[in-house]
Design a protein around this motif. Structure first.
Motif, short mmCIF file in Angstrom:
data_model
loop_
_atom_site.label_atom_id
_atom_site.label_comp_id
_atom_site.label_asym_id
_atom_site.label_seq_id
_atom_site.Cartn_x
_atom_site.Cartn_y
_atom_site.Cartn_z
N UNK A 282 25.13 -3.02 4.33
CA UNK A 282 25.62 -2.96 2.75
C UNK A 282 26.22 -4.24 2.62
N UNK A 283 26.90 -4.79 3.35
CA UNK A 283 27.72 -6.08 3.14
C UNK A 283 26.88 -7.19 3.25
N UNK A 284 25.87 -7.13 4.11
CA UNK A 284 24.84 -8.22 4.41
C UNK A 284 23.94 -8.34 3.10
N UNK A 285 23.73 -7.08 2.54
CA UNK A 285 22.82 -7.06 1.24
C UNK A 285 23.53 -7.62 -0.04
N UNK B 125 35.71 -11.73 1.25
CA UNK B 125 37.30 -12.04 1.39
C UNK B 125 37.64 -13.17 0.91
N UNK B 126 36.60 -14.11 0.42
CA UNK B 126 37.15 -15.32 0.02
C UNK B 126 37.75 -15.22 -1.73
N UNK B 127 37.43 -14.38 -2.34
CA UNK B 127 37.38 -14.03 -3.55
C UNK B 127 39.06 -13.66 -3.93
N UNK B 128 39.78 -14.03 -4.74
CA UNK B 128 41.07 -13.83 -5.21
C UNK B 128 41.19 -12.83 -6.29
N UNK C 21 41.53 -4.42 -2.01
CA UNK C 21 40.69 -5.30 -2.46
C UNK C 21 40.00 -6.30 -1.65
N UNK C 22 38.72 -6.54 -1.68
CA UNK C 22 37.72 -6.28 -2.96
C UNK C 22 36.99 -4.93 -2.47
N UNK C 23 37.17 -4.36 -1.49
CA UNK C 23 36.56 -3.14 -0.98
C UNK C 23 37.27 -2.08 0.11
N UNK C 24 37.29 -1.02 -0.14
CA UNK C 24 38.18 0.04 0.63
C UNK C 24 37.66 -0.12 2.20
N UNK C 25 36.48 -0.44 2.25
CA UNK C 25 35.71 -0.22 3.44
C UNK C 25 35.95 -1.38 4.64
N UNK C 26 36.38 -2.52 4.19
CA UNK C 26 36.50 -3.71 4.86
C UNK C 26 37.66 -3.37 5.62
N UNK C 27 37.80 -3.71 6.98
CA UNK C 27 38.84 -3.55 7.79
C UNK C 27 39.36 -2.17 7.84
N UNK C 28 38.46 -1.33 7.64
CA UNK C 28 38.91 0.13 7.57
C UNK C 28 39.73 0.56 8.83
N UNK D 262 32.18 9.86 4.16
CA UNK D 262 33.45 10.23 3.62
C UNK D 262 34.48 9.46 4.11
N UNK D 263 35.45 9.08 3.11
CA UNK D 263 36.47 7.84 3.48
C UNK D 263 37.67 8.68 3.15
N UNK D 264 38.43 8.77 4.19
CA UNK D 264 39.96 9.40 4.17
C UNK D 264 40.89 8.24 4.52
N UNK D 265 41.72 8.00 3.55
CA UNK D 265 42.49 6.90 3.40
C UNK D 265 44.11 7.77 3.72
N UNK D 266 45.16 6.88 3.51
CA UNK D 266 46.40 7.27 3.62
C UNK D 266 46.86 8.60 2.69
N UNK D 267 47.76 9.53 3.11
CA UNK D 267 47.80 10.79 2.04
C UNK D 267 48.55 10.07 0.81
N UNK D 268 48.26 10.75 -0.24
CA UNK D 268 48.90 10.54 -1.38
C UNK D 268 49.87 11.60 -2.03
N UNK D 269 50.87 11.37 -2.90
CA UNK D 269 51.81 12.54 -3.09
C UNK D 269 51.40 12.86 -4.40
N UNK D 270 51.07 14.39 -4.39
CA UNK D 270 50.75 15.31 -5.56
C UNK D 270 51.93 16.17 -5.77
N UNK D 271 52.60 16.23 -6.92
CA UNK D 271 53.62 17.09 -7.02
C UNK D 271 54.63 17.33 -6.10
#
Length: 249
Positions: A28-31, A39-42, A118-125, A149-158
């Protein structure tokens, strides 16, 4: 003997799964232009329009590497800011009163969790502590995809911690995501699955981005088509544009 065989199968099954995920992401990243170039873009500025009941409404969408972001809606001669985040405060204009209003503490803290995506959640996941799983293949809008399936840090809901899970669907031909699905955690649509369909990947300064997106609810007709007309990389943006406008006394 059976126990050893079972353990061996489970081990090699895990390795194959991990390799499959990393191979898909690597391709994906190669394409799309390479991880190092991403990573260079700000920051990214998108000039776009959203189709709202047949009416084309101009948008400007900003996402910066330090976590700042905002969407500017130009409607009937008025500039309306939504989803504005300066790194500490999350706010937006009330469509009825046109006054700037801060989001609650829970929404703000959840937004802070996304500052390193930024710029992508999968970078250095792995460094982020995220979990990525390959779930096989699935057909989306007639296209065969890899479901991840991507599982990130838990969020707070109610007031309660909940898993932050999204499902990405990578086209098996070009290895780019063409859909993202996420369970809606609160509000009237709670429990439903939000879906973003992406297409029309185009090159911008050596990197590829989708120029067409449709946001909606999985299984329901309609949705909001967003057409991107221009993407600028590493734009210069005044930091003051993200600050909450304090009322003058």
């Amino acid at each position: 003997m059976k126990k050893i065989l079972l353990v061996t199968v489970m081990f090699f099954g895990f390795v194959t799964n991990a390799q499959s995920v990393d191979e898909i992401l690597s391709t994906y990243y190669e394409n799309i232009g390479g991880v190092e170039n991403l990573k260079k873009i700000t920051g990214v500025k998108m000039t776009a329009s959203v189709n709202q009941q047949g009416m084309e409404i101009p948008l400007e969408i900003y996402q910066l590497s330090d976590g700042k972001q905002m969407t500017i809606i130009n409607f009937q001669g008025k500039e309306i800011k939504q989803g504005v985040f300066d790194g500490e405060t999350l706010w937006g204009h009330n469509f009825m009163t046109m006054k700037a209003e801060k989001s609650d503490a829970e929404a703000t803290e959840n937004m802070k969790l996304n500052m390193n995506d930024f710029p992508d959640s999968f970078i250095d996941y792995k460094k982020k502590g995220y979990k990525v799983e390959f779930l096989g293949k699935e057909t989306i809008d007639g296209a065969e995809t890899f479901k991840i399936k991507l599982t990130k840090e838990p969020v707070t809901v109610d007031g309660k911690k909940e898993d932050d899970v999204s499902y990405y669907f990578f086209d098996t031909e070009n290895y780019v995501p063409i859909a993202i699905q996420t369970e809606i955690k609160s509000g009237q649509a709670k429990g439903m699955i939000s879906q973003v369909i992406m297409s029309d990947y185009q090159e911008v300064d050596g990197l590829y981005f989708p120029f067409s997106m449709t946001q909606g609810i999985k299984g329901q007709p309609g949705g909001q088509p967003i057409t991107i007309t221009k993407i600028e990389l590493s734009p210069k943006v005044d930091a003051a544009a993200f600050l909450f406008p304090e009322e003058k006394k």
